[in-house]
Motif scaffolding. Structure first.
Motif, PDB file in Angstrom:
ATOM      1  N   THR A 148       0.814  -1.212   0.000  1.00 59.45           N
ATOM      2  CA  THR A 148       0.000   0.000   0.000  1.00 59.45           C
ATOM      3  C   THR A 148       0.852   1.267   0.000  1.00 59.45           C
ATOM      4  N   THR A 149       0.313   2.296  -0.646  1.00 63.29           N
ATOM      5  CA  THR A 149       0.954   3.597  -0.684  1.00 63.29           C
ATOM      6  C   THR A 149      -0.115   4.676  -0.746  1.00 63.29           C
ATOM      7  N   HIS A 150       0.298   5.911  -0.600  1.00 64.96           N
ATOM      8  CA  HIS A 150      -0.631   7.046  -0.602  1.00 64.96           C
ATOM      9  C   HIS A 150      -1.208   7.236  -1.996  1.00 64.96           C
ATOM     10  N   SER A 151      -2.527   7.294  -2.082  1.00 65.54           N
ATOM     11  CA  SER A 151      -3.147   7.631  -3.359  1.00 65.54           C
ATOM     12  C   SER A 151      -2.915   9.103  -3.669  1.00 65.54           C
ATOM     13  N   ILE A 152      -2.790   9.420  -4.943  1.00 64.70           N
ATOM     14  CA  ILE A 152      -2.641  10.799  -5.399  1.00 64.70           C
ATOM     15  C   ILE A 152      -3.532  10.979  -6.624  1.00 64.70           C
ATOM     16  N   PRO A 153      -3.862  12.224  -6.991  1.00 67.47           N
ATOM     17  CA  PRO A 153      -4.670  12.438  -8.191  1.00 67.47           C
ATOM     18  C   PRO A 153      -4.037  11.778  -9.414  1.00 67.47           C
ATOM     19  N   THR A 154      -4.845  11.124 -10.209  1.00 61.09           N
ATOM     20  CA  THR A 154      -4.340  10.391 -11.368  1.00 61.09           C
ATOM     21  C   THR A 154      -3.578  11.303 -12.322  1.00 61.09           C
ATOM     22  N   GLU A 155      -4.069  12.517 -12.508  1.00 63.12           N
ATOM     23  CA  GLU A 155      -3.382  13.441 -13.418  1.00 63.12           C
ATOM     24  C   GLU A 155      -1.991  13.784 -12.915  1.00 63.12           C
ATOM     25  N   ASP A 156      -1.856  13.967 -11.594  1.00 61.14           N
ATOM     26  CA  ASP A 156      -0.532  14.231 -11.036  1.00 61.14           C
ATOM     27  C   ASP A 156       0.370  13.007 -11.190  1.00 61.14           C
ATOM     28  N   ALA A 157      -0.199  11.829 -10.941  1.00 57.01           N
ATOM     29  CA  ALA A 157       0.591  10.605 -11.096  1.00 57.01           C
ATOM     30  C   ALA A 157       1.092  10.463 -12.529  1.00 57.01           C
ATOM     31  N   ASN A 158       0.257  10.773 -13.487  1.00 62.90           N
ATOM     32  CA  ASN A 158       0.643  10.646 -14.890  1.00 62.90           C
ATOM     33  C   ASN A 158       1.802  11.561 -15.262  1.00 62.90           C
ATOM     34  N   ARG A 159       1.987  12.634 -14.497  1.00 66.88           N
ATOM     35  CA  ARG A 159       3.050  13.595 -14.788  1.00 66.88           C
ATOM     36  C   ARG A 159       4.329  13.314 -14.008  1.00 66.88           C
ATOM     37  N   SER A 160       4.357  12.222 -13.271  1.00 71.89           N
ATOM     38  CA  SER A 160       5.573  11.857 -12.538  1.00 71.89           C
ATOM     39  C   SER A 160       6.498  11.073 -13.458  1.00 71.89           C
ATOM     40  N   GLY A 161       7.775  11.451 -13.439  1.00 70.38           N
ATOM     41  CA  GLY A 161       8.742  10.800 -14.319  1.00 70.38           C
ATOM     42  C   GLY A 161       8.869  11.538 -15.641  1.00 70.38           C
ATOM     43  N   PRO A 162      10.037  11.478 -16.257  1.00 71.91           N
ATOM     44  CA  PRO A 162      10.253  12.153 -17.539  1.00 71.91           C
ATOM     45  C   PRO A 162       9.344  11.589 -18.631  1.00 71.91           C
ATOM     46  N   GLU A 163       8.860  12.457 -19.501  1.00 74.95           N
ATOM     47  CA  GLU A 163       8.009  12.007 -20.609  1.00 74.95           C
ATOM     48  C   GLU A 163       8.730  10.986 -21.486  1.00 74.95           C
ATOM     49  N   SER A 164      10.047  11.109 -21.574  1.00 73.79           N
ATOM     50  CA  SER A 164      10.819  10.222 -22.449  1.00 73.79           C
ATOM     51  C   SER A 164      10.791   8.769 -21.983  1.00 73.79           C
ATOM     52  N   ARG A 165      10.421   8.530 -20.713  1.00 74.17           N
ATOM     53  CA  ARG A 165      10.420   7.162 -20.182  1.00 74.17           C
ATOM     54  C   ARG A 165       9.139   6.405 -20.524  1.00 74.17           C
ATOM     55  N   HIS A 166       8.079   7.106 -20.894  1.00 73.60           N
ATOM     56  CA  HIS A 166       6.823   6.474 -21.338  1.00 73.60           C
ATOM     57  C   HIS A 166       6.304   5.454 -20.320  1.00 73.60           C
ATOM     58  N   GLY A 201       3.400   5.471 -18.909  1.00 76.85           N
ATOM     59  CA  GLY A 201       1.984   5.181 -19.106  1.00 76.85           C
ATOM     60  C   GLY A 201       1.131   5.627 -17.943  1.00 76.85           C
ATOM     61  N   GLU A 202      -0.072   5.051 -17.836  1.00 75.90           N
ATOM     62  CA  GLU A 202      -1.033   5.448 -16.806  1.00 75.90           C
ATOM     63  C   GLU A 202      -0.427   5.279 -15.414  1.00 75.90           C
ATOM     64  N   GLY A 203      -0.512   6.344 -14.637  1.00 75.02           N
ATOM     65  CA  GLY A 203       0.060   6.325 -13.292  1.00 75.02           C
ATOM     66  C   GLY A 203       1.492   6.805 -13.241  1.00 75.02           C
ATOM     67  N   GLY A 204       2.134   6.979 -14.398  1.00 83.13           N
ATOM     68  CA  GLY A 204       3.475   7.534 -14.463  1.00 83.13           C
ATOM     69  C   GLY A 204       4.505   6.754 -13.678  1.00 83.13           C
ATOM     70  N   ALA A 205       5.596   7.437 -13.365  1.00 85.68           N
ATOM     71  CA  ALA A 205       6.676   6.798 -12.608  1.00 85.68           C
ATOM     72  C   ALA A 205       6.230   6.419 -11.207  1.00 85.68           C
ATOM     73  N   TYR A 206       5.327   7.193 -10.632  1.00 86.29           N
ATOM     74  CA  TYR A 206       4.865   6.917  -9.267  1.00 86.29           C
ATOM     75  C   TYR A 206       4.277   5.511  -9.173  1.00 86.29           C
ATOM     76  N   TYR A 207       3.382   5.191 -10.086  1.00 87.93           N
ATOM     77  CA  TYR A 207       2.768   3.864 -10.090  1.00 87.93           C
ATOM     78  C   TYR A 207       3.797   2.796 -10.458  1.00 87.93           C
ATOM     79  N   ALA A 208       4.584   3.061 -11.495  1.00 87.11           N
ATOM     80  CA  ALA A 208       5.543   2.057 -11.975  1.00 87.11           C
ATOM     81  C   ALA A 208       6.590   1.731 -10.913  1.00 87.11           C
ATOM     82  N   GLN A 209       7.077   2.726 -10.198  1.00 85.46           N
ATOM     83  CA  GLN A 209       8.080   2.496  -9.164  1.00 85.46           C
ATOM     84  C   GLN A 209       7.518   1.639  -8.034  1.00 85.46           C
ATOM     85  N   HIS A 210       6.327   1.982  -7.556  1.00 89.61           N
ATOM     86  CA  HIS A 210       5.720   1.202  -6.477  1.00 89.61           C
ATOM     87  C   HIS A 210       5.456  -0.239  -6.910  1.00 89.61           C
ATOM     88  N   LEU A 211       4.954  -0.406  -8.119  1.00 87.19           N
ATOM     89  CA  LEU A 211       4.651  -1.750  -8.597  1.00 87.19           C
ATOM     90  C   LEU A 211       5.926  -2.587  -8.704  1.00 87.19           C
TER      91      LEU A 211
END
Length: 421
Positions: free
Chosen positions: A231-249, A251-261
């Motif tokens: 478990t981790t802190h939920s954040i607005p999906t739009e903010d999550a999508n903007r985490s991490g450089p665009e060049s890394r692609h 996807g949904e949830g951005g780097a925040y989701y990908a790192q936790h997963l």
């Protein structure tokens, strides 16, 4: 207010948002030490830092502090005090005192002891985003004692606006508020979500929780009857999508989701491998990533699923026990004590499930040692190829890439330790 503020004004409240984070001629990164000014992702040149600032979220120290603290947390959103009281009840339950303050003092002491043990002469100062001692107070104290090159260590492992960029904004605010722009350089330790020192305490905690469950109920089949919820802190999906450089692609949830997963997968795989090695014969662990502590309006999409909603469904899936792993947190602060040890535990009881919540890293020796390793990466200019990372996503960047972790509501405010904006 800038450097003309009186000493009383500087130390009596949170610094206001900076109006600028100026660049020196030829520099691409504001307020950075010389090796980091060019904006390289990883700094492989040694830097003789003078001090460390341990930066954290902060929390109230008594009942009278609770609402002013929450006003700081929600600054600029115009939330009335009566709505803040809905959150204040969590703090008031503990006498208005946030546990995060003692936890930060304990971590500061542990870092100082580990630095001394290794013969590293770097003083550690503690400053918060939302309550005393504020970041600008720590910066002022460090500068008054002669520090001009500071390495910041934020108590957050992952990439998002609140866990990365907002800290970099805090330092820009503090530099402008104290009038120390141009006098003090501040670099920031990279996000450490997949550093071995951060991962190891979760592996240890999950293995011990599974062992406890099976000791209490020998009929429990760990591969069939138990669900592990990271478990981790939920954040607005739009903010999550903007985490991490665009060049890394990401996807949904951005780097925040990908790192936790990714980190959750590493912890689960490590524990499964350890259980197999001792002859448990497990083929799998049932696990998933969930979210908690949502605070936005129902109309705004936030990362899901919610931990309590998931717990409610576990009995129909044949589960008899749930282990909660707070993989998004480094210490047992309010979101852990209230949202997990009260609400999630109650949800498990209502569902008839045995419940375990594993420890956060806190001052675990591996975690403290790992943080010092991260500090020494910047002191020694450790090459990227020699930096440990438990996932394919890392090691993360020393200098935040342009456009990373934008706040959808506020846009890009002045920040340091990264490429602009």
């Amino acid at each position: 207010m800038t450097g003309e503020a009186t000493i009383e004004q500087r130390t009596s409240r949170k610094a206001p948002p900076a109006k600028d984070a100026p660049l020196e001629p030829g520099a691409l990164v504001s307020a950075a030490t010389e090796p980091a000014q060019g904006g390289d992702p990883w700094i492989e040149t040694p830097v003789d830092y003078d001090a460390i600032i341990l930066a954290s979220f902060g929390g109230p120290n008594g009942q009278e502090d609770v609402i002013p603290f929450l006003r700081n947390v929600t600054g600029g959103r115009g939330i009335p005090d009566e709505r803040l009281e809905e959150v204040a009840v969590h703090y008031r339950h503990y006498g208005g005192v946030s546990p995060i303050n003692e936890q930060n003092l304990a971590l500061k002491a542990a870092l100082e002891a580990e630095l001394e043990r290794r013969g590293i002469d770097l003083p550690v100062y503690w400053g918060n985003r939302n309550w005393e001692p504020y970041v600008h107070e720590a910066l002022t104290e460090a500068h008054e004692r002669g520090a001009t090159k500071i390495l910041a260590l934020a108590t957050s492992a992952y990439s998002s606006y609140s866990s990365d960029r907002q800290y970099r904004e805090d330092f820009a605010d503090a530099l402008e508020f104290t009038g120390l722009q141009g006098e003090v350089r501040i670099d920031k330790v990279r996000q450490f979500f997949d550093h071995p020192g951060f991962v190891e305490p979760f592996v240890e905690g999950l293995r011990e929780a599974l062992d406890e469950l099976q000791r209490e109920d020998p009929t429990l089949d760990l591969g069939r009857d138990v669900e592990v919820l990271f478990t981790t802190h939920s954040i607005p999906t739009e903010d999550a999508n903007r985490s991490g450089p665009e060049s890394r692609h990401f996807g949904e949830g951005g780097a925040y989701y990908a790192q936790h997963l990714a980190v959750s997968g590493v912890v689960a795989d490590d524990v499964l491998a350890q259980l197999r090695e001792r002859g448990d014969g497990l083929e799998q662990l049932n696990w998933r990533l969930v979210f908690q502590s949502r605070s936005g309006p129902p109309s705004q999409p936030w990362l899901e699923p919610d931990i309590n909603d998931v717990i409610e469904t576990l009995p129909e899936q044949g589960r008899r026990a749930v282990v909660v792993v707070p993989v998004g947190f480094i210490s047992d602060h309010m979101e852990v004590l209230w949202d997990l040890d009260n609400e999630a535990k109650d949800s498990a009881a209502q569902a008839g499930l045995a419940f375990r919540r594993t420890p956060t890293p806190g001052t675990h020796p591996a975690f403290v040692s790992g943080l010092v390793d991260l500090i020494l990466e910047r002191v020694h200019g450790t090459p990227k190829a020699e930096r440990p990372a438990r996932t394919d996503i890392g090691p993360w960047y020393d200098v935040t890439r342009a456009g990373d972790c934008e706040n959808v509501r506020l846009g890009f405010r002045p920040a340091i330790a990264g490429l602009q904006p």
